[in-house]
Design a protein around this motif. Structure first.
Motif, short mmCIF file in Angstrom:
data_model
loop_
_atom_site.label_atom_id
_atom_site.label_comp_id
_atom_site.label_asym_id
_atom_site.label_seq_id
_atom_site.Cartn_x
_atom_site.Cartn_y
_atom_site.Cartn_z
N ILE A 173 48.94 10.46 -14.15
CA ILE A 173 50.04 11.09 -13.40
C ILE A 173 50.94 11.87 -14.36
N GLY A 174 51.30 11.23 -15.47
CA GLY A 174 52.15 11.89 -16.47
C GLY A 174 51.47 13.08 -17.12
N ILE A 175 50.17 12.94 -17.40
CA ILE A 175 49.42 14.04 -18.02
C ILE A 175 49.46 15.28 -17.14
N LEU A 176 49.26 15.10 -15.84
CA LEU A 176 49.29 16.24 -14.92
C LEU A 176 50.67 16.89 -14.91
N LEU A 177 51.72 16.07 -14.87
CA LEU A 177 53.08 16.63 -14.88
C LEU A 177 53.34 17.41 -16.16
N GLY A 178 52.87 16.90 -17.29
CA GLY A 178 53.08 17.58 -18.57
C GLY A 178 52.27 18.86 -18.71
N LEU A 179 51.07 18.87 -18.12
CA LEU A 179 50.19 20.03 -18.25
C LEU A 179 50.56 21.17 -17.31
N ILE A 180 50.77 20.85 -16.03
CA ILE A 180 50.93 21.92 -15.04
C ILE A 180 52.23 21.83 -14.25
N GLY A 181 53.14 20.92 -14.65
CA GLY A 181 54.46 20.86 -14.01
C GLY A 181 54.44 20.33 -12.59
N GLY A 182 53.37 19.72 -12.16
CA GLY A 182 53.26 19.18 -10.81
C GLY A 182 51.89 18.59 -10.62
N GLY A 183 51.61 18.13 -9.42
CA GLY A 183 50.29 17.57 -9.15
C GLY A 183 50.21 16.08 -9.38
N GLU A 222 61.31 -4.44 -7.80
CA GLU A 222 60.77 -5.25 -8.89
C GLU A 222 60.84 -4.40 -10.16
N TRP A 223 61.96 -4.49 -10.86
CA TRP A 223 62.27 -3.57 -11.95
C TRP A 223 61.28 -3.66 -13.11
N LYS A 224 60.80 -4.88 -13.41
CA LYS A 224 59.86 -5.02 -14.53
C LYS A 224 58.58 -4.23 -14.27
N PHE A 225 58.01 -4.43 -13.08
CA PHE A 225 56.80 -3.70 -12.71
C PHE A 225 57.05 -2.20 -12.69
N LEU A 226 58.17 -1.80 -12.09
CA LEU A 226 58.49 -0.37 -11.99
C LEU A 226 58.67 0.24 -13.37
N GLY A 227 59.30 -0.53 -14.27
CA GLY A 227 59.51 -0.03 -15.63
C GLY A 227 58.21 0.16 -16.38
N ILE A 228 57.26 -0.78 -16.20
CA ILE A 228 55.96 -0.69 -16.89
C ILE A 228 55.19 0.54 -16.41
N ILE A 229 55.14 0.74 -15.10
CA ILE A 229 54.43 1.90 -14.54
C ILE A 229 55.06 3.20 -15.06
N THR A 230 56.39 3.23 -15.10
CA THR A 230 57.09 4.43 -15.56
C THR A 230 56.80 4.71 -17.03
N LEU A 231 56.74 3.66 -17.84
CA LEU A 231 56.43 3.84 -19.27
C LEU A 231 55.03 4.43 -19.46
N PHE A 232 54.08 3.96 -18.67
CA PHE A 232 52.72 4.53 -18.74
C PHE A 232 52.73 6.01 -18.35
N ALA A 233 53.49 6.34 -17.30
CA ALA A 233 53.56 7.74 -16.87
C ALA A 233 54.25 8.61 -17.92
N ILE A 234 55.29 8.07 -18.56
CA ILE A 234 55.99 8.82 -19.61
C ILE A 234 55.05 9.05 -20.80
N THR A 235 54.26 8.04 -21.14
CA THR A 235 53.24 8.22 -22.19
C THR A 235 52.31 9.37 -21.82
N GLY A 236 51.94 9.42 -20.54
CA GLY A 236 51.07 10.48 -20.07
C GLY A 236 51.69 11.86 -20.18
N ILE A 237 52.98 11.97 -19.91
CA ILE A 237 53.60 13.30 -19.96
C ILE A 237 53.69 13.80 -21.39
N PHE A 238 53.85 12.89 -22.37
CA PHE A 238 53.81 13.31 -23.77
C PHE A 238 52.42 13.83 -24.13
#
Length: 264
Positions: free
Chosen positions: A12-22, A211-227
């Motif tokens: 999910i993050g990779i797509l956002l970083g590459l093409i700004g959407g999707g 469920e903040w812990k779960f939400l935070g983990i998913i978000t961190l993975f997505a942020i890794t993807g956008i980098f």
């Protein structure tokens, strides 16, 4: 399924970083089918994941001067208004059971997933279709901000209902109607997605168990993807990858329709 879900979150993050959407169009299906979350809760979680990830990515575009601030305001203000209206009034007003066809019950969750599937198919078409603007000279003129405001209202409704940032709608509007360079369009899109999604998440917090812990983990993975996506964007033309992602999104959309109508 959780492991696959975490890998999908990076994608999910990779797509956002590459093409700004999707990428945002995949978040709700990932949360529903891979993590087993309720559909309505998934749209709320999606707003946070997509909004935070886009915000992180947009910082780097800001530093490079690849964000059109006037466009952000013209698009963002009407979008925020519609996100608020949609999350506050429209989504709660939809009944849990809409109607019944023979023995098949169309519930609120089924309706949302089918709506999401249609949105994915529309997004896929936007990604797959060939852009033929390269051979046509770009004419400089006054930007159509009225169209941009109307587009912002529509994107706000989409964001509010299904928890998607609407990048697949924003990017074509910025490139085709405002004639922004692709990199600037991507940066501007990420800012708009971040504003819409995070405000939509804030509007959804009342009465929602997070469920903040779960939400935070998913978000961190997505942020890794956008980098990863932003790093790849320096070497790979995101526009060339769009059709490939488009076919994938199309397949996902068709799968959701079949799943909700015939396999439930």
């Amino acid at each position: 399924m959780d492991i696959i879900g975490y890998f999908a979150s990076v994608f999910i993050g990779i797509l956002l970083g590459l093409i700004g959407g999707g990428g945002s169009i995949l978040t709700v299906p990932v949360l529903v089918y891979l993590f087993g979350l309720d559909t309505i809760l998934s749209t709320t979680y999606s707003l946070f994941v997509v909004g935070t990830t886009s915000l992180v990515g947009s910082v780097f575009y800001f530093k490079r001067g690849q964000v059109d601030r006037i466009t952000v305001l013209a698009f963002g203000i009407p979008s925020i208004a519609m996100v608020f209206f949609t999350r506050r009034f429209i989504v709660p007003a939809i009944p849990e059971h809409l109607f019944q066809i023979n023995s098949f019950d169309i519930t609120k969750s089924v309706f949302f997933m089918l709506l999401f599937a249609l949105l994915m198919i529309a997004a896929a078409y936007s990604m797959i279709k060939k852009q033929e603007t390269s051979s046509v000279p770009v004419t400089k003129g006054k930007p159509n901000y009225l169209f941009l405001i109307l587009q912002g209202l529509f994107v706000g409704i989409v964001t509010g209902i299904v928890g998607a940032g609407g990048g697949f709608l924003i990017i074509p509007a910025l490139v085709n109607f405002l004639k922004l360079p692709m990199k600037t369009a991507v940066g501007t899109s990420l800012v708009i997605i971040a504003i819409n999604s995070l405000t939509g998440f804030l509007f959804s917090l009342h009465g929602t168990e997070i469920e903040w812990k779960f939400l935070g983990i998913i978000t961190l993975f997505a942020i890794t993807g956008i980098f990863i996506g932003m790093a790849l964007s320096k070497k790979i033309n995101g526009a060339r990858l769009k059709p490939i992602f488009g076919w994938f999104v199309l397949a996902m959309g068709v799968f959701i329709v079949i799943k909700e109508l015939f396999l439930t």
